[in-house]
Design a protein around this motif. Structure first.
Motif, PDB file in Angstrom:
ATOM      1  N   GLY A 159     -16.625  31.135 -50.938  1.00 18.53           N
ATOM      2  CA  GLY A 159     -17.270  31.759 -49.786  1.00 18.53           C
ATOM      3  C   GLY A 159     -18.204  30.845 -49.035  1.00 18.53           C
ATOM      4  O   GLY A 159     -18.925  31.320 -48.142  1.00 18.53           O
ATOM      5  N   GLY A 160     -18.203  29.542 -49.339  1.00 18.39           N
ATOM      6  CA  GLY A 160     -19.099  28.599 -48.657  1.00 18.39           C
ATOM      7  C   GLY A 160     -18.537  28.104 -47.339  1.00 18.39           C
ATOM      8  O   GLY A 160     -17.539  28.615 -46.830  1.00 18.39           O
ATOM      9  N   ARG A 161     -19.184  27.066 -46.828  1.00 20.95           N
ATOM     10  CA  ARG A 161     -18.795  26.555 -45.517  1.00 20.95           C
ATOM     11  C   ARG A 161     -18.885  25.037 -45.510  1.00 20.95           C
ATOM     12  O   ARG A 161     -19.809  24.446 -46.082  1.00 20.95           O
ATOM     13  N   ILE A 162     -17.920  24.400 -44.840  1.00 24.48           N
ATOM     14  CA  ILE A 162     -17.923  22.951 -44.607  1.00 24.48           C
ATOM     15  C   ILE A 162     -17.799  22.746 -43.100  1.00 24.48           C
ATOM     16  O   ILE A 162     -16.917  23.305 -42.461  1.00 24.48           O
ATOM     17  N   THR A 163     -18.708  21.944 -42.550  1.00 24.71           N
ATOM     18  CA  THR A 163     -18.734  21.720 -41.107  1.00 24.71           C
ATOM     19  C   THR A 163     -18.570  20.240 -40.809  1.00 24.71           C
ATOM     20  O   THR A 163     -19.295  19.407 -41.367  1.00 24.71           O
ATOM     21  N   VAL A 164     -17.629  19.936 -39.943  1.00 22.01           N
ATOM     22  CA  VAL A 164     -17.407  18.558 -39.496  1.00 22.01           C
ATOM     23  C   VAL A 164     -17.783  18.478 -38.021  1.00 22.01           C
ATOM     24  O   VAL A 164     -17.260  19.244 -37.203  1.00 22.01           O
ATOM     25  N   SER A 165     -18.692  17.554 -37.699  1.00 25.94           N
ATOM     26  CA  SER A 165     -19.140  17.394 -36.312  1.00 25.94           C
ATOM     27  C   SER A 165     -18.925  15.949 -35.885  1.00 25.94           C
ATOM     28  O   SER A 165     -19.161  15.025 -36.665  1.00 25.94           O
ATOM     29  N   VAL A 166     -18.495  15.785 -34.638  1.00 26.00           N
ATOM     30  CA  VAL A 166     -18.235  14.451 -34.082  1.00 26.00           C
ATOM     31  C   VAL A 166     -18.985  14.330 -32.765  1.00 26.00           C
ATOM     32  O   VAL A 166     -18.934  15.230 -31.925  1.00 26.00           O
ATOM     33  N   HIS A 167     -19.688  13.195 -32.620  1.00 28.83           N
ATOM     34  CA  HIS A 167     -20.435  12.959 -31.388  1.00 28.83           C
ATOM     35  C   HIS A 167     -20.230  11.507 -30.970  1.00 28.83           C
ATOM     36  O   HIS A 167     -20.429  10.589 -31.768  1.00 28.83           O
ATOM     37  N   ALA A 168     -19.822  11.276 -29.723  1.00 31.59           N
ATOM     38  CA  ALA A 168     -19.603   9.929 -29.199  1.00 31.59           C
ATOM     39  C   ALA A 168     -20.769   9.527 -28.306  1.00 31.59           C
ATOM     40  O   ALA A 168     -21.169  10.283 -27.414  1.00 31.59           O
ATOM     41  N   SER A 169     -21.333   8.342 -28.572  1.00 35.86           N
ATOM     42  CA  SER A 169     -22.383   7.802 -27.711  1.00 35.86           C
ATOM     43  C   SER A 169     -21.792   6.656 -26.894  1.00 35.86           C
ATOM     44  O   SER A 169     -20.580   6.492 -26.819  1.00 35.86           O
ATOM     45  N   ASP A 170     -22.653   5.836 -26.295  1.00 33.81           N
ATOM     46  CA  ASP A 170     -22.158   4.765 -25.436  1.00 33.81           C
ATOM     47  C   ASP A 170     -21.359   3.730 -26.209  1.00 33.81           C
ATOM     48  O   ASP A 170     -20.385   3.186 -25.705  1.00 33.81           O
ATOM     49  N   ARG A 171     -21.762   3.441 -27.445  1.00 28.77           N
ATOM     50  CA  ARG A 171     -21.131   2.353 -28.186  1.00 28.77           C
ATOM     51  C   ARG A 171     -20.583   2.763 -29.544  1.00 28.77           C
ATOM     52  O   ARG A 171     -19.867   1.980 -30.175  1.00 28.77           O
ATOM     53  N   THR A 172     -20.933   3.951 -30.008  1.00 31.67           N
ATOM     54  CA  THR A 172     -20.535   4.351 -31.357  1.00 31.67           C
ATOM     55  C   THR A 172     -19.972   5.768 -31.363  1.00 31.67           C
ATOM     56  O   THR A 172     -20.092   6.510 -30.388  1.00 31.67           O
ATOM     57  N   VAL A 173     -19.370   6.120 -32.484  1.00 35.68           N
ATOM     58  CA  VAL A 173     -18.940   7.495 -32.744  1.00 35.68           C
ATOM     59  C   VAL A 173     -19.610   7.932 -34.039  1.00 35.68           C
ATOM     60  O   VAL A 173     -19.485   7.252 -35.066  1.00 35.68           O
ATOM     61  N   GLU A 174     -20.329   9.050 -33.982  1.00 36.42           N
ATOM     62  CA  GLU A 174     -21.048   9.566 -35.146  1.00 36.42           C
ATOM     63  C   GLU A 174     -20.302  10.785 -35.693  1.00 36.42           C
ATOM     64  O   GLU A 174     -19.937  11.680 -34.937  1.00 36.42           O
ATOM     65  N   ILE A 175     -20.092  10.790 -36.992  1.00 31.79           N
ATOM     66  CA  ILE A 175     -19.359  11.872 -37.662  1.00 31.79           C
ATOM     67  C   ILE A 175     -20.202  12.357 -38.831  1.00 31.79           C
ATOM     68  O   ILE A 175     -20.708  11.546 -39.617  1.00 31.79           O
ATOM     69  N   SER A 176     -20.348  13.660 -38.944  1.00 33.20           N
ATOM     70  CA  SER A 176     -21.070  14.208 -40.092  1.00 33.20           C
ATOM     71  C   SER A 176     -20.216  15.270 -40.761  1.00 33.20           C
ATOM     72  O   SER A 176     -19.521  16.042 -40.091  1.00 33.20           O
ATOM     73  N   ILE A 177     -20.273  15.290 -42.075  1.00 31.88           N
ATOM     74  CA  ILE A 177     -19.591  16.305 -42.880  1.00 31.88           C
ATOM     75  C   ILE A 177     -20.650  16.971 -43.745  1.00 31.88           C
ATOM     76  O   ILE A 177     -21.246  16.321 -44.611  1.00 31.88           O
ATOM     77  N   ALA A 178     -20.899  18.240 -43.477  1.00 29.55           N
ATOM     78  CA  ALA A 178     -21.954  18.970 -44.178  1.00 29.55           C
ATOM     79  C   ALA A 178     -21.337  20.142 -44.942  1.00 29.55           C
ATOM     80  O   ALA A 178     -20.439  20.816 -44.428  1.00 29.55           O
ATOM     81  N   ASP A 179     -21.823  20.373 -46.157  1.00 28.93           N
ATOM     82  CA  ASP A 179     -21.345  21.510 -46.944  1.00 28.93           C
ATOM     83  C   ASP A 179     -22.525  22.359 -47.380  1.00 28.93           C
ATOM     84  O   ASP A 179     -23.675  21.912 -47.352  1.00 28.93           O
ATOM     85  N   ASN A 211     -11.493  11.668 -48.913  1.00 28.16           N
ATOM     86  CA  ASN A 211     -12.466  11.547 -50.011  1.00 28.16           C
ATOM     87  C   ASN A 211     -13.666  12.456 -49.780  1.00 28.16           C
ATOM     88  O   ASN A 211     -14.117  13.180 -50.685  1.00 28.16           O
ATOM     89  N   LEU A 212     -14.209  12.407 -48.567  1.00 29.87           N
ATOM     90  CA  LEU A 212     -15.437  13.165 -48.289  1.00 29.87           C
ATOM     91  C   LEU A 212     -15.177  14.672 -48.240  1.00 29.87           C
ATOM     92  O   LEU A 212     -15.986  15.465 -48.744  1.00 29.87           O
ATOM     93  N   LEU A 213     -14.050  15.084 -47.642  1.00 27.97           N
ATOM     94  CA  LEU A 213     -13.749  16.516 -47.599  1.00 27.97           C
ATOM     95  C   LEU A 213     -13.406  17.056 -48.984  1.00 27.97           C
ATOM     96  O   LEU A 213     -13.732  18.198 -49.312  1.00 27.97           O
ATOM     97  N   THR A 214     -12.742  16.238 -49.812  1.00 23.63           N
ATOM     98  CA  THR A 214     -12.447  16.668 -51.190  1.00 23.63           C
ATOM     99  C   THR A 214     -13.742  16.857 -51.965  1.00 23.63           C
ATOM    100  O   THR A 214     -13.915  17.845 -52.690  1.00 23.63           O
ATOM    101  N   ASN A 215     -14.679  15.891 -51.819  1.00 25.14           N
ATOM    102  CA  ASN A 215     -15.976  16.025 -52.490  1.00 25.14           C
ATOM    103  C   ASN A 215     -16.705  17.285 -52.011  1.00 25.14           C
ATOM    104  O   ASN A 215     -17.295  18.019 -52.816  1.00 25.14           O
ATOM    105  N   ALA A 216     -16.677  17.532 -50.700  1.00 26.21           N
ATOM    106  CA  ALA A 216     -17.356  18.710 -50.162  1.00 26.21           C
ATOM    107  C   ALA A 216     -16.715  19.989 -50.683  1.00 26.21           C
ATOM    108  O   ALA A 216     -17.414  20.957 -51.036  1.00 26.21           O
ATOM    109  N   ARG A 217     -15.385  20.034 -50.752  1.00 25.18           N
ATOM    110  CA  ARG A 217     -14.692  21.229 -51.255  1.00 25.18           C
ATOM    111  C   ARG A 217     -15.043  21.487 -52.715  1.00 25.18           C
ATOM    112  O   ARG A 217     -15.303  22.634 -53.107  1.00 25.18           O
TER     113      ARG A 217
END
Length: 562
Positions: A471-491, A459-465
């Motif tokens: 010629g644009g850009r979509i970036t997916v970043s994943v970061h794991a902390s002690d108790r959680t996993v953080e994910i961001s999708i930026a376009d 859903n989120l990648l389709t919305n970003a596309r």
């Protein structure tokens, strides 16, 4: 003449005290103010407010004036218990009632003065005014709690938040000192499940969440009776306040015995059981427990009685909304599959269309005998690339559809991203959209099923596309902390107008000509169910960033109860 003056002064003081207490919203403020003014009126050297709780040998001093004054707690305790201890001539005590029974006392001492019958009559009237003010504050608090729950329901909050809002409301009303719990009836099962619990005697979190309690025919009949039961412990058993044969219900809910922080065995001594029943069926049960017998009173049962119908309707409406959400998720998955089929059909058609002329040319060259090995190898390479595109697209869709039937409690972020990007990456490359996926080598599993996680990413990648120009850009970043996993999708797309941003998570809100407005709403619901969060930051012209935080699966797991 002197008696008339005293009576007029007393009436004036009572009127002023009543007027002042009318604007007070906290019981402790009312008690403190009444003690200060009463001490000044009687010109007493010392004053105090004392309360007595069940299970305690002596009363507790709530306020003293001056702060370091000494008091005979034995005398105060016996007075609150209505054993009428002998009082010194320089001492006044008035009984303060709260929650339907004897609760505390207001006391004064004036060493150089002898109080007479009129003084004792006046302190009783002052205590009655104070009792009335505290009763009014408690009643207003009940109305405030009900209003707060109503507002939270209108805000469509997370189910767990609603459950704990209800328990917080119960805590502020009954002032229990052991625990409260909300148990929900399992659909199509003869059992209750603990979905929320607050423990007052320890700071530790409840370990009973998920505990299932079987309902027998006897306990089912008691729960369907639609009355609040009160119990006090007698030895190893329970006795219902009115003598009703309902001890089986108290025994069912007596699951919290255990060791406290200091090794002390902490058991419920008093318990309220409030079935949550609507016109349709039994929704669940509210349990309120205190540490000592006779600590909870009929007044507490009356407060819960006024509150439980609202709680039952709120939970039933929430269940209906969750059931609808589940059906909407299923419908949205089918809609997403249809949307994906339409969106990738052009990509597949292009790949297949590029293969057909090559195959025809290779056949013609073979028949005419002019087939050149170098050209033949290049044509085969083009065919191989086109087939890989089709395989990647269909493979991602097949994985997505298969995982819909497997709703395990955990999901792999990298695998979900691979599935979503396999379906969408070719279409993005055709539009010259660069997809950057930054995932660490080791990412813990998250507390969200694989199928739900893949749907969120799709859903989120389709919305970003769709929001990102050529010629644009979509970036997916994943970061794991002690108790959680953080994910961001930026376009780097067009962004969301400021007036639309507060509404994009609402069901059925969409700005797309053929959209249904459910994609982001379902993403939020999926993350809610996993105790995660979803936030959106967008600047028109600069793009949109969607951030998700999910708990790690291992940390979210609960003990299995049968």
């Amino acid at each position: 003449m002197l008696s008339v003056q005293r009576e007029l002064a007393a009436l004036k003081f009572l009127d002023e005290l009543s007027a002042h207490l009318r604007d007070v919203r906290e019981p402790h403020k009312a008690l403190r103010h009444a003690l200060r003014d009463t001490r000044e009126f009687f010109a007493a050297a010392h004053g105090c407010i004392a309360t007595h709780r069940a299970g305690r040998e002596q009363a507790d001093l709530l306020f003293t004036l001056p702060k370091d004054a000494d008091w005979d707690l034995g005398v105060l305790t016996r007075f609150i218990r209505h054993t009428h201890p002998p009082l010194q001539r320089d001492m006044l005590i008035g009984s303060v009632r709260r929650r339907g029974g004897a609760w505390g006392a207001i006391a004064l001492i004036a060493p150089d003065r002898t109080f007479d019958r009129e003084d004792r009559r006046l302190i009783a009237r002052i205590a009655a005014v104070l009792s009335s003010a505290v009763h009014r504050i408690d009643r207003d608090r009940l109305l405030g709690v009900r209003d707060r729950i109503d507002r939270k329901i209108m805000e469509q909050i997370h189910p767990k938040d609603l459950f704990y809002q209800i328990l917080d409301g119960i805590r502020s009303l009954t002032l229990y000192d052991h625990s409260s719990a909300l148990l929900i009836r399992e659909e199509d099962q003869a059992s209750l499940r603990v979905v929320a619990e607050q423990i007052a005697w320890t700071k530790a979190k409840s370990e009973r969440i998920g505990l299932r309690l079987p309902i027998t025919d006897e306990t089912a009949a008691l729960l369907q009776s639609e009355q609040v039961y009160g119990f006090d412990r007698h030895g190893d058993g329970w006795r219902e306040w009115r003598g009703a044969p309902a001890s089986a219900l108290a025994t069912l809910l007596d699951y919290n015995s255990g060791d406290g922080d200091a090794g002390e065995r902490v058991r419920e001594g008093s318990m309220l059981c409030a079935p949550l029943v609507t016109r349709d069926s039994l929704v669940g049960v509210l349990k309120i427990a205190a540490r000592y017998p006779e600590q909870l009173k009929p007044f507490d049962a009356e407060l819960v009685e006024h509150f439980r119908s609202q709680a039952a309707i709120a939970i039933q409406n929430l269940h209906r909304a969750e059931s609808l959400r589940a059906r909407v998720v299923t419908a949205e998955r089918k809609h997403a599959m249809a949307d994906l089929a339409r969106s990738v059909s052009h990509d597949v058609n292009n790949a297949l269309g590029s293969m057909l002329p090559l195959v025809q040319q290779m056949q013609a060259d073979l028949k005419s005998g002019v087939l050149a090995p170098t050209v033949f190898a290049e044509d085969l390479e083009h065919l191989q690339k086109a087939l890989q595109v089709c395989r990647r697209i269909f493979g991602g869709m097949l994985t997505f559809s298969r995982n819909a039937a497997r709703r395990s409690g955990s999901g792999q972020v990298r695998r979900a991203l691979d599935t979503a990007s396999a379906i969408l990456k070719y279409g993005m490359s055709r539009s010259a959209i660069e997809l950057q996926v930054n995932v660490p080598d080791e990412v813990p599993e998250v507390a969200c099923s694989q199928s739900d996680l893949e749907q969120v990413f799709l859903n989120l990648l389709t919305n970003a596309r769709e929001a990102t120009p050529h010629g644009g850009r979509i970036t997916v970043s994943v970061h794991a902390s002690d108790r959680t996993v953080e994910i961001s999708i930026a376009d780097s797309g067009v962004g969301i107008p400021a007036e639309n941003l507060p509404r994009v998570l609402e069901p059925f809100f969409t700005t797309k000509p053929h959209g249904n407005g459910l994609g982001l709403s379902i993403c939020r619901s999926v993350l809610w169910e996993a105790d995660g969060t979803l936030t959106i930051h967008s600047v028109p012209g600069d793009g949109t960033r969607v951030s998700m935080v999910l708990p790690q699966a291992m940390l979210q797991s609960q003990p299995q109860w049968s």
